[in-house]
Design a protein around this motif. Structure first.
Motif, PDB file in Angstrom:
ATOM      1  N   ILE A 129      -0.088   2.154 -14.646  1.00  0.00           N
ATOM      2  CA  ILE A 129       0.447   1.785 -13.336  1.00  0.00           C
ATOM      3  C   ILE A 129       0.560   0.274 -13.192  1.00  0.00           C
ATOM      4  CG2 ILE A 129      -0.058   1.785 -10.843  1.00  0.00           C
ATOM      5  CD1 ILE A 129      -1.296   4.565 -11.229  1.00  0.00           C
ATOM      6  N   PHE A 170       0.117   5.502  -4.594  1.00  0.00           N
ATOM      7  CA  PHE A 170       0.806   5.235  -5.855  1.00  0.00           C
ATOM      8  C   PHE A 170       1.796   6.336  -6.229  1.00  0.00           C
ATOM      9  CE2 PHE A 170      -3.208   2.838  -6.304  1.00  0.00           C
ATOM     10  CZ  PHE A 170      -2.677   1.575  -6.521  1.00  0.00           C
ATOM     11  N   GLU A 173       4.784   5.066  -8.474  1.00  0.00           N
ATOM     12  CA  GLU A 173       4.372   4.705  -9.833  1.00  0.00           C
ATOM     13  C   GLU A 173       4.025   5.935 -10.669  1.00  0.00           C
ATOM     14  OE1 GLU A 173       3.367   1.258  -7.124  1.00  0.00           O
ATOM     15  OE2 GLU A 173       3.227   3.439  -7.065  1.00  0.00           O
TER      16      GLU A 173
END
Length: 299
Positions: A129, A170, A173
């Motif tokens: 990430i 996230f 990502e």
């Protein structure tokens, strides 16, 4: 063969490495001497692709390189110990992701089952990430053989990780790589390629600490995965071994004289165990029956 592996084989601190990697039909891979090598000679060193400190020693070893914490001093960030500004800077991206997420559900799951490798997958996902590594960086390594019970447990771990990452924001990502299959593939490779890191004691205090840790069944400072060392096959009477002096940087040395063309082998487990114990651990943990000369002799 990956570009990274080619570079590892072509250069070293003191010139070309005295080894070559071959992909064979029997073992799938192997490392062989390209010239006679004397006992005690350093073959090469290797930095980890991925490392993670032991859960019991999170505040006692460096978050980045697994170096032991001295009696006083050191750098800390977010509850973790860093042995230097360089290590803190190296881990800056993925450490920021890891420290800002709530891992309590994964911690409970792993603590209850005595698991350590899901933490390494978590670390790798944070590294991907952050852009520190590619999602396919472990693909060249050999995977473990998985049975359905193992896969079911892995799927549960994936759901815990996926939920935690998404709650931390996230989603975008993760969409590029973080799938259930990615998790299983990565964990399968970590299971058979991760090395247990036990640092050589540099002082009486370190020796005492190591002895206490051994009694409590946690002598290692953590685990790490490497590129080139992962291509060494196993032998219960090895001619090569790995040592870790100060951190997770591995140093490979020969235990006896090696002939040109001879395969270099390490021992994946505690070589002092009897043949039955060795066979059981290798079969259950690594998925193969050892047929080295020592095992065939019943020693």
């Amino acid at each position: 063969m990956s570009l990274l592996l080619r570079r590892l084989l072509s250069t070293a601190a003191h010139g070309p490495l005295p080894i070559r990697v071959a992909f064979t039909d029997s073992a799938g891979r192997g490392v062989f001497a390209t010239r006679p090598i004397a006992a005690g000679e350093a073959l090469h060193s290797a930095q980890p692709l991925l490392s993670h400190p032991s859960r019991a020693l999170l505040h006692e070893v460096c978050y980045s390189c697994l170096r032991r914490k001295p009696g006083k001093g050191g750098h800390s960030s977010g509850g973790c110990y860093f042995c230097s500004d360089a290590c803190r800077e190296h881990a800056k991206g993925f450490h920021g992701i890891e420290k800002n997420s709530d891992w309590s559900l994964l911690d409970d799951h792993c603590s209850l089952r005595g698991l350590k490798y899901p933490y390494m997958v978590k670390r790798l996902a944070c590294m991907v990430i952050s852009g520190a590594v590619g999602a396919d960086c472990l693909d060249i390594l050999q995977p473990a053989r998985l049975h359905q019970g193992m896969i079911s447990e892995m799927e549960e771990e994936f759901e815990l990780l996926d939920s935690t990452f998404r709650k931390a924001g996230f989603q975008e990502e993760l969409a590029a790589f973080f799938t259930k299959q990615w998790y299983i593939n990565v964990l399968a490779r970590i299971r058979v390629n991760a090395f247990r890191i036990e640092l050589v004691a540099s002082s009486y205090e370190d020796l005492l600490s190591s002895a206490i840790a051994s009694v409590s069944c946690d002598a290692s400072v953590g685990n790490a995965v490497y590129m080139l060392p992962s291509f060494y096959n196993h032998d219960c009477d090895p001619n090569t071994h790995i040592v870790w002096m100060q951190n997770a940087d591995a140093k490979l040395k020969t235990l006896r004289d090696i002939d040109e063309g001879e395969e270099l082998r390490i021992c994946y487990i505690d070589a002092s165990m009897d043949v039955n114990a060795r066979q059981k651990i290798l079969a259950e943990g690594f998925g193969f029956e050892c047929r080295c000369l020592r095992c065939l002799s019943g020693d």
